[in-house]
Design an enzyme around this catalytic site. Structure first.
Site, PDB file in Angstrom:
ATOM      1  N   CYS A  13       0.853  -1.187   0.000  1.00 47.82           N
ATOM      2  CA  CYS A  13       0.000   0.000   0.000  1.00 47.82           C
ATOM      3  C   CYS A  13       0.891   1.239   0.000  1.00 47.82           C
ATOM      4  CB  CYS A  13      -0.913  -0.005   1.221  1.00 47.82           C
ATOM      5  SG  CYS A  13      -1.768   1.546   1.493  1.00 47.82           S
ATOM      6  N   CYS A  16       0.049   3.696   2.830  1.00 48.20           N
ATOM      7  CA  CYS A  16       0.571   3.250   4.127  1.00 48.20           C
ATOM      8  C   CYS A  16       2.078   3.486   4.197  1.00 48.20           C
ATOM      9  CB  CYS A  16       0.290   1.762   4.334  1.00 48.20           C
ATOM     10  SG  CYS A  16      -1.463   1.354   4.202  1.00 48.20           S
ATOM     11  N   ASP A 410      34.851  14.847 -22.085  1.00 47.04           N
ATOM     12  CA  ASP A 410      36.300  14.822 -21.950  1.00 47.04           C
ATOM     13  C   ASP A 410      36.823  14.093 -23.198  1.00 47.04           C
ATOM     14  OD1 ASP A 410      38.884  14.889 -20.699  1.00 47.04           O
ATOM     15  OD2 ASP A 410      38.613  12.771 -20.225  1.00 47.04           O
ATOM     16  N   ASP A 602      36.030  10.298 -17.571  1.00 44.68           N
ATOM     17  CA  ASP A 602      36.452   9.044 -16.945  1.00 44.68           C
ATOM     18  C   ASP A 602      37.614   9.202 -15.979  1.00 44.68           C
ATOM     19  OD1 ASP A 602      38.511   9.505 -18.886  1.00 44.68           O
ATOM     20  OD2 ASP A 602      39.050   7.396 -18.716  1.00 44.68           O
ATOM     21  N   ASP A 606      38.433  14.616 -13.825  1.00 47.56           N
ATOM     22  CA  ASP A 606      37.083  14.943 -14.290  1.00 47.56           C
ATOM     23  C   ASP A 606      36.072  14.998 -13.142  1.00 47.56           C
ATOM     24  OD1 ASP A 606      37.857  15.036 -16.967  1.00 47.56           O
ATOM     25  OD2 ASP A 606      37.583  12.881 -17.219  1.00 47.56           O
TER      26      ASP A 606
END
Length: 708
Positions: A13, A16, A410, A602, A606
């Protein structure tokens, strides 16, 4: 601060769930409490560790009060992450795995409901049969409504249904009073079945956790839990089994099905000294693997953790609906009261007629379709993304992808493969190419940069470090070093300009390393990096999706960066950028953008830009831990093309969520207006509530579809 993690087994629910979360947040000593309805996990941050046990017990009491059938499991006390408990329960279960008792109860109530029609009962006997049917079908709803009123949280579907059906009895509409309760319960049962079906569909996508590991110990193989395996242990993986932990193959050859982890359908061949990831499946051949990471740090654990925690970061649409539902229900309740009283008192209307319209209002006022289907939709999108090898850390990031107009890349490891090789050596004056390479190798001997490593690989001879003195690395420019008493400079044009040394510039797509000795430019080494496979087509796909600007930020010299950008088809390229320059340039790009801005990278350098972006995407296969940690989305295969896939999934998910909102609110508004005008019956109201909820939940399952 300590975190408590509880699993609420049998919770179906959404209303709830919202109450449990609200009451948990109000407990003394709780910093934050977040209940994920999809995974049924409640995560509570406690200010003082010693209060954790007390707060856990208080939460269990709250859950027991609101949802007595729900079983609360403390994750700290249970190491079984593969719970197979049924969501069924005796009693009011909001439609979990339906028990025989529930079906029998509804069947008896249904038979009693049609009995007065069959026997043509009138008067008191007719009333008594309807009352009996009503009590059998709805006694649990009434009890929960009373409990919630006493707890000070009346406005939920139990309260609304109880008031509406009792109101129908009061005005003499006995059949409709019973019918609303009966069909509400039947609808809740089907709604719960739909919720569970959605959960199972999503869970099946994430069924990547290995159940056991074949541990080699003292010449014997014993089956253990992956958590019991240590770094350096040897595990055996037979054909058809999942690799239990990250490691290195020490014996055997095979091919691995990596689709669970990376989304790639092509098997990957592995042999001795190859790295393997947990969660991948061994297709054939026996593999012996030396474990390199404990299970908690393994790839499969990180993926499960990212996806399981994703739904705690709610999308703006989801937050709006949660807030909307909080005010919508009370407003409709008071509107129903006004419909019953105002026309009767001030306009001389028929009380029975307007009270009936008010009851229609009450039946339709529960926003279950929205509260349940929207988080399911976003989690379905996150689950579908993970199957494609795209790990999205939250619904907010998935929704943000739908509004992207600028993607910033990049270069190294993102647009290019990041695998550098020396492709050309140029010497000037009396120096040979071998001497230029030797000086460069000695100069780069302390460097961890990929360019330096490629020069050392090309030299491929032992370095006598006794010759190297006063080594100094200058970020973004190059290296100053004394080699056998001679001052050597290696790097880009910037460092030579600072020293006042003229260089013979080289025009190349690769990275150019100038070598200077005794304040003179003596040679040049060109190190080239290959473009990633299909990157040109991948950029075209992004543009076809409506991405207006594709930009690259690079530390390479301007001309090299420009050439790469031209080959790939990017709109704009910026070169000669130090790590801090990237952040500043990115800020400028964000200011010039009307939509969301994505950064894809990566490397460690960065991480600041990834964190600053509206959506930071890390290339996870080769990417650094820092980049993955700072990012919002991780691409496991390092493919730029996966960004387009992620955007398609995000847009499909948003479309489905929008459909659910329009369907649910649209039908409710229509029936509310008709009800206010006295033109809608309880039957339309029941369909607009429970029926629409089921349709919306089933529609949410479509978010699992992967758009390629």
């Amino acid at each position: 601060m300590k975190q408590i993690e509880l699993e609420l087994n049998g919770l179906n629910c959404a209303g709830c769930a919202g109450k449990i979360e609200k009451l948990s947040n109000e407990l003394d000593g709780v910093e934050t409490a977040n209940l994920d309805f999809v995974s049924k996990k409640l995560k509570v941050n406690v200010r003082e560790d010693e209060k954790a046990a007390i707060i856990t017990e208080e939460i269990k009491r709250i859950v027991n009060k609101l949802e007595p059938h729900v079983k609360v499991i403390d994750k700290a006390e249970s190491h079984d992450h593969n719970h197979e408990h049924s969501d069924g329960c005796c009693g009011h279960d909001h439609g979990g795995e339906t028990s025989k008792k529930e079906i029998i109860k509804l069947a008896i109530g249904g038979l009693l409901f049609i009995l007065p029609y069959l026997l043509k009962l009138e008067g008191t006997p007719r009333l008594m049969v309807y009352v009996l049917s009503y009590i059998i079908v709805g006694h649990e709803v009434i009890l929960i409504a009373v409990k919630n009123i006493l707890a000070g949280i009346p406005f939920d579907e139990n309260f609304l249904t109880t008031i509406a059906t009792i109101g129908a009895f009061v005005i003499g509409e006995y059949p409709e009073g019973v019918a609303v309760m009966l069909f509400y319960q039947v609808g809740e049962m089907f709604q719960g079945m739909a919720v569970n079906h959605s959960r199972k569909s999503i869970s099946s996508l994430l069924d990547i956790r290995p159940d056991s590991a074949n541990l080699e110990r003292n010449g014997k193989i014993i089956v253990v839990d992956p958590n019991e395996v240590n770094i350096g242990d040897i595990v055996i993986v037979r054909p058809g089994e999942k690799v239990p932990l990250d490691g290195i193959v020490v014996e055997g050859e095979s091919s691995l099905d990596t689709s669970n982890i990376t989304g790639e359908s092509v098997p990957r061949n592995v042999g001795i000294n190859d790295n393997v990831l947990s969660g991948t499946v061994n297709n054939h051949g026996l593999l012996k693997i030396k474990v390199t990471k404990k299970f908690g740090e393994s790839t499969v654990s990180k993926i499960l953790d990212l996806v399981e925690n994703a739904s705690s970061k709610k999308a703006p649409t989801e937050k709006f609906i949660t807030k909307f539902a909080r005010y919508y229900t009370p407003i409709v309740v008071f509107a129903a009261l006004a419909i019953a009283i105002i026309p009767t008192v001030f306009m001389g209307g028929d009380l029975r007629e307007w009270a009936y319209s008010a009851c229609v209002f009450l039946v339709i006022s529960c926003p279950c379709a929205l509260v349940i289907s929207i988080p399911l939709g976003f989690f379905g999108g996150i689950g579908g993304s993970s199957k494609a090898g795209i790990l999205v850390k939250g619904g907010n990031y998935l929704e943000a992808l739908t509004g992207v107009d600028t993607i910033v890349f990049d270069k190294t490891g993102t647009i290019t493969k990041g695998t550098f090789k020396v492709t050309e050596i140029i010497s000037y004056g009396e120096y040979s190419k071998e001497e230029i390479l030797e000086l460069a190798a000695y100069g780069e001997s302390h460097s961890n940069h990929p360019i330096g490593k490629s020069i050392l690989e090309a030299y491929n001879k032992e370095i006598n470090k006794e010759y190297i003195k006063s080594y100094k690395e200058i970020a973004g420019k190059g290296i100053e070093v004394s080699i056998d008493g001679k001052e050597i400079i290696l790097g880009n044009k910037k460092i030579f300009d600072e020293k006042g040394i003229k260089v013979k510039e080289s025009d190349s797509i690769g990275t150019v390393v100038y070598i200077g000795k005794s304040n003179k430019h003596i040679g040049t080494i060109i190190v080239s990096d290959e473009l990633k496979d299909n990157v040109v087509e991948d950029i075209k796909k992004l543009k076809s999706l409506g991405i207006k600007r594709t930009i690259m930020l690079s530390g390479d010299n301007e001309s090299t960066a420009e050439k790469v950008g031209e080959l790939v088809g990017l709109n704009k390229v910026y070169g000669n950028l130090l790590p801090q320059d990237k952040v500043n340039k990115f800020e400028d790009i964000v200011r010039d953008s009307k939509g969301k801005v994505v950064f894809v990278g990566d490397g460690v350098n960065d991480a600041p830009v990834l964190a600053r972006a509206d959506v930071g995407i890390a290339m996870g296969g080769l990417g650094s831990d820092a980049a993955i940690e700072a990012s919002d989305i991780v691409i496991m295969t390092d493919e730029v093309g996966k960004i387009a896939t992620g955007i398609k999934i995000a847009r499909n998910t948003k479309k489905i969520v929008t459909q659910n909102i329009v369907l649910a609110l649209g039908l409710k508004i229509v029936v509310l207006v008709l009800g206010a005008m006295g033109m809608a019956t309880m039957w339309e109201a029941v369909f607009a509530d429970v029926g629409v909820s089921i349709i919306a939940i089933l529609n949410s399952i479509r978010a699992l579809k992967i758009e390629e």
